[in-house]
Motif scaffolding. Structure first.
Motif, short mmCIF file in Angstrom:
data_model
loop_
_atom_site.label_atom_id
_atom_site.label_comp_id
_atom_site.label_asym_id
_atom_site.label_seq_id
_atom_site.Cartn_x
_atom_site.Cartn_y
_atom_site.Cartn_z
N UNK A 1 -8.91 -3.11 -2.67
CA UNK A 1 -8.35 -2.03 -2.12
C UNK A 1 -7.07 -1.34 -2.84
N UNK A 2 -6.77 -0.14 -2.50
CA UNK A 2 -5.59 0.54 -3.11
C UNK A 2 -4.61 0.81 -1.97
N UNK A 3 -3.26 0.36 -2.01
CA UNK A 3 -2.15 0.74 -1.23
C UNK A 3 -1.11 1.61 -2.10
N UNK A 4 -1.15 2.72 -1.62
CA UNK A 4 -0.10 3.71 -2.29
C UNK A 4 1.11 4.16 -1.58
N UNK A 5 1.40 3.05 -0.59
CA UNK A 5 2.44 3.81 0.25
C UNK A 5 3.59 2.67 0.63
N UNK A 6 3.17 1.45 -0.18
CA UNK A 6 4.33 0.31 0.04
C UNK A 6 5.75 0.85 0.16
N UNK A 7 6.39 1.66 -0.71
CA UNK A 7 7.81 2.03 -0.71
C UNK A 7 7.97 3.07 0.04
N UNK A 8 7.10 3.90 0.24
CA UNK A 8 7.36 4.98 1.31
C UNK A 8 7.41 4.89 2.76
N UNK A 9 6.67 3.76 3.03
CA UNK A 9 6.92 3.30 4.45
C UNK A 9 8.39 2.56 4.78
N UNK A 10 8.69 2.08 3.75
CA UNK A 10 9.92 1.46 4.03
C UNK A 10 10.93 2.65 3.90
N UNK A 11 10.92 3.50 3.05
CA UNK A 11 11.92 4.60 3.00
C UNK A 11 11.87 5.47 4.23
N UNK A 12 10.86 5.84 4.88
CA UNK A 12 10.61 6.51 5.99
C UNK A 12 10.98 5.70 7.41
N UNK A 13 11.48 4.39 7.30
CA UNK A 13 11.60 3.71 8.51
C UNK A 13 10.57 3.35 9.40
N UNK A 14 9.21 3.14 8.58
CA UNK A 14 8.21 2.95 9.22
C UNK A 14 7.26 3.92 9.77
N UNK A 15 7.90 5.17 9.71
CA UNK A 15 6.99 6.34 9.91
C UNK A 15 6.14 6.48 9.19
N UNK A 16 4.75 6.69 9.79
CA UNK A 16 3.60 7.00 8.89
C UNK A 16 2.98 7.84 9.71
N UNK A 17 2.36 9.30 8.83
CA UNK A 17 1.47 10.27 8.99
C UNK A 17 0.39 10.16 8.40
N UNK A 18 -0.75 11.16 8.41
CA UNK A 18 -1.94 11.10 7.50
C UNK A 18 -1.57 11.14 5.90
N UNK A 19 -0.42 12.13 5.70
CA UNK A 19 -0.30 12.22 4.19
C UNK A 19 0.27 10.93 3.78
#
Length: 138
Positions: A108-126
């Motif tokens: 599997x590929x996870x490209x979102x590890x740091x972004x989720x932490x920086x966005x305070x857990x906010x996740x959208x489709x992009x």
């Protein structure tokens, strides 16, 4: 002829095709693996698994380039590049991932590890980009 190791940015190590290393490998300069490594690899720069290289280890590095075989997870601070000659069995964690057509990848590929932490857990489709891929990449 100038010394290729004159500055820290020019330093690189090569583990040749006849070399077998087992254990925890840590390095500060660029590293090219053409031999066999088993264990774990923790790296602060660019790590390349050459076409003749075989790695059975989890890898942590700034930038990871795979041309050979890797059985283990890849954790990169910047990017992972899987070339057409590569065989990777493991998960990839990096903000930028490139898998060239012809490469064999299972994981599997996870490209979102740091972004989720920086966005305070906010996740959208992009922002939420987790992908499962198995078999050859077409």
């Amino acid at each position: 002829m100038s010394n290729p190791y004159d500055s820290a940015t020019d330093r690189a190590s090569v583990l040749g095709p006849t070399l077998y290393f087992k254990g925890d490998l840590t390095a500060e300069e660029d590293l090219l693996i053409q031999g066999r490594v088993e264990g774990s690899i923790t790296h602060t720069q660019r790590l390349t698994v050459g076409a003749q290289g075989t790695v059975k280890a989890n890898i942590r590095a700034q930038l990871i380039i795979v041309e050979g075989t890797v059985d283990g997870d890849l954790h990169a601070e910047k990017s992972v590049f899987v070339k057409e000659t590569a065989k990777v069995c493991g998960n990839i964690f990096a903000p930028i991932v490139s898998i060239v057509e012809g490469a064999n990848f299972s994981g599997s590929i996870d490209m979102d590890g740091k972004k989720a932490a920086q966005q305070g857990g906010r996740q959208d489709a992009a922002a939420a980009r987790a992908v499962k891929i198995s078999g050859g990449v077409a």
